[in-house]
Design an enzyme around this catalytic site. Structure first.
Site, mmCIF file in Angstrom:
data_model
loop_
_atom_site.group_PDB
_atom_site.id
_atom_site.type_symbol
_atom_site.label_atom_id
_atom_site.label_comp_id
_atom_site.label_asym_id
_atom_site.label_seq_id
_atom_site.Cartn_x
_atom_site.Cartn_y
_atom_site.Cartn_z
ATOM 1 N N ASP A 87 0.816 -1.211 0.000
ATOM 2 C CA ASP A 87 0.000 0.000 0.000
ATOM 3 C C ASP A 87 0.852 1.265 0.000
ATOM 4 O OD1 ASP A 87 -2.485 1.484 0.296
ATOM 5 O OD2 ASP A 87 -1.860 1.874 2.357
ATOM 6 N N HIS B 35 4.865 4.932 -2.598
ATOM 7 C CA HIS B 35 5.228 6.273 -2.136
ATOM 8 C C HIS B 35 6.634 6.337 -1.516
ATOM 9 C CE1 HIS B 35 1.081 6.808 -2.920
ATOM 10 N NE2 HIS B 35 0.614 6.396 -1.762
HETATM 11 C C1 BG6 Z 1 -2.597 6.007 -0.062
HETATM 12 C C2 BG6 Z 1 -2.704 4.753 0.744
HETATM 13 O O1 BG6 Z 1 -1.958 5.781 -1.275
HETATM 14 O O2 BG6 Z 1 -1.861 6.961 0.680
HETATM 15 C C3 BG6 Z 1 -3.351 5.030 2.088
HETATM 16 O O3 BG6 Z 1 -3.477 3.816 0.030
HETATM 17 C C4 BG6 Z 1 -2.607 6.117 2.807
HETATM 18 O O4 BG6 Z 1 -3.401 3.857 2.877
HETATM 19 C C5 BG6 Z 1 -2.453 7.325 1.905
HETATM 20 O O5 BG6 Z 1 -3.353 6.466 3.957
HETATM 21 C C6 BG6 Z 1 -1.571 8.365 2.553
HETATM 22 O O6 BG6 Z 1 -1.600 9.503 1.773
HETATM 23 P P1 BG6 Z 1 -1.491 10.927 2.432
HETATM 24 O O7 BG6 Z 1 -1.458 11.868 1.266
HETATM 25 O O8 BG6 Z 1 -2.704 11.096 3.292
HETATM 26 O O9 BG6 Z 1 -0.234 10.907 3.211
#
Ligand code: BG6
Length: 491
Positions: free
Chosen positions: A236, A241
């Site tokens: 995930d 990321h």
């Molecule tokens: C998403 C994930 O890609 O990114 C989520 O699927 C996560 O689980 C989210 O909570 C976090 O993104 P941000 O922008 O809120 O840090």
């Protein structure tokens, strides 16, 4: 960059992503007058919704999320662009009706952007149905398709998905989104590194002891049980990321800022990551699941008690990895990456720890132990760029303490632009620099695949950590005792 009128077709328009990210982003772009004139937004959903109930929902969502309060004129302009259609997006007959709707409505542009805000398992089927309905042909207008992560489930499934997309769309039509690349502080990593000459000589294995990338969240899995229990933290967050952030910290300066030069350098980093062998998985990776605990003084349930999670699930809600990049710049510098749900705080931070000076010059003074220098790049909740240096304490004694040099916008309350706003605009303008090329995804999967495979075979046990804590004790990942997770921006 082209900013022609276009039509955003959002598949899964009433789902989690569309409601929480896409709709607010569209609203803020409308407010900033960045959506080209005559652009329409068609929400396509399985569930039939009448205009009134959809309008009520839009109102509710935007009231909660509009940054400066909901403005009636902006809302009216946005609504004027919006159309809701229902049908089965995997069925060509349903999509033919969508095509007829577009073709018969002169005010709707025939430049089409298909946004897949749907479960990843449907991407290939929807793409095929788009083709069968005649919607992928660039007849009288261009076509772009936006694919959310996770792109595939592992290396092999990503390859299969990519092939199926390429049957009907060419690479320059495919926008694989990683919304972290739309965050301004993530882009700032490039500016910080390549616009400041003084950093380049020290940005390497000679001076840097190790690098940490942490993404922690205090939220649990909300209403995403079905998706999350299948995916887990490694797929995930980490495969996408966190590895993207790693590439920006570690890459060589690109020849230029165009999309291909940037992506070429990112791919080189991913290809240089030392493969984790099956035998070394336990030394390089750690997983755990949150148990019941306290967040902000309130007791919260453990993962296994969340709605729709099987009582025997061993899906990880926390994952950490140690990686090495085998190139001249980074050989033997560990990169520690971790992410978790239901942790102590919401925080995304890149922390770079420097080595100790080679000489113990201050040994005979009160300065018994010099603290190392750090550079901290905080991405959220507030953006921050901080350098930690040692300076003499005021007074007669020869003693030192840590002081921080902060970039001026290192404060809460700086305007938080949502990454999706920037990225939606990039799709409209056909700028793919902040989207992923397939080879990036491929090598990112190759990095985590051995860990996923090993964890798949270890089905009988998973460590736990109390909700609200900084995660499990995974200190065995660190190369030395003086390397520990840095939890706070303030040291
Ligand atoms: C998403 C994930 O890609 O990114 C989520 O699927 C996560 O689980 C989210 O909570 C976090 O993104 P941000 O922008 O809120 O840090």
């Amino acid at each position: 960059m082209s900013s022609e009128p276009c039509t955003f077709i959002v598949f899964g328009a009433t789902g989690h992503l569309a409601r929480n990210k896409l709709l607010p982003a569209m609203y803020h772009l409308e407010e900033a007058e960045r959506i080209p004139d005559k652009t329409s937004i068609i929400g396509f959903t399985r569930q039939a919704l009448d205009d009134d109930s959809w309008n009520d929902q839009v109102n509710e969502i935007l009231t909660a999320r509009a940054r400066d309060g909901l403005k009636d004129n902006v809302l009216a302009n946005l609504r004027a662009r919006m159309h809701m259609l229902s049908g089965d997006m995997t069925d060509a007959e349903s999509l033919k009706k969508l095509k007829e709707y577009i073709d018969s409505n002169e005010s709707i542009s025939n430049n089409l952007i298909f946004y897949m805000a749907i479960p990843p398992s449907l991407y290939a089927r929807v793409t095929q149905a788009l083709h069968d309905a005649g919607l992928s042909d660039e007849n009288g207008g261009w076509r772009r398709i936006v694919i959310e992560k996770p792109f595939g489930y592992d290396t092999e499934s990503a390859m299969i998905l990519n092939e199926s997309l390429h049957k009907h769309f060419s690479e320059n039509q495919i926008f694989r989104i990683d919304h972290y690349l739309g965050k301004s502080m993530v882009q700032n990593v490039l500016v910080f590194r390549f616009a400041n000459l003084m950093l380049e000589p020290i940005w390497n294995r000679n001076h840097i002891d190790h690098i940490q990338i942490t993404h922690s969240e205090s939220q649990g899995i909300a209403d995403r049980a079905a998706y999350y229990d299948d995916a887990g933290a490694l797929r995930d967050m980490l495969q996408s990321h966190l590895l993207q952030m790693l590439t920006l910290v570690a890459m060589e300066p690109p020849a230029s800022l165009d999309a291909e030069s940037l992506r070429d350098e990112k791919v080189k980093v991913l290809k240089s990551i030392r493969p984790i062998t099956r035998r070394s998985v336990n030394a390089h990776a750690y997983r755990a699941q949150y148990a019941t605990g306290n967040i902000n003084g309130e007791s919260v349930p453990g993962y296994l008690s969340e709605q729709n999670i099987p009582a025997d699930s061993i899906t990880e809600t926390y994952a950490s990895l140690k990686l090495y990049i085998d190139n001249w710049r980074w050989r033997n510098v560990p990169f520690y990456l971790r992410t978790g749900k239901r942790m102590a705080k919401n925080s995304s931070v890149i922390s770079i720890r420097f080595k100790h000076p080679p000489q113990q010059l201050f040994r005979q003074t009160q300065i018994e132990q010099l603290e190392p220098n750090w550079i901290v790049l905080a991405i959220q909740p507030s953006e921050c760029l901080r350098m930690e240096l040692q300076v003499k304490k005021p007074g007669l004694e020869m003693d030192a303490h840590t002081t921080q040099l902060d970039a001026s916008y290192c404060a809460t309350g700086s305007t938080q632009l949502d990454a999706y706003e920037a990225l939606l605009l990039d799709v409209i303008e056909n700028d793919c620099s902040l989207f992923l090329r397939y080879d990036e995804i491929h090598h990112a999967w190759e990095t985590v695949d051995p860990v996923l495979k090993a964890w798949d075979t270890q089905q009988d046990y998973i460590h736990t950590y109390p909700a609200g804590s900084w995660g499990p004790d995974d200190s065995k990942l660190f190369d030395r005792d003086d390397q520990v997770w840095r939890n706070e921006i303030d040291s």
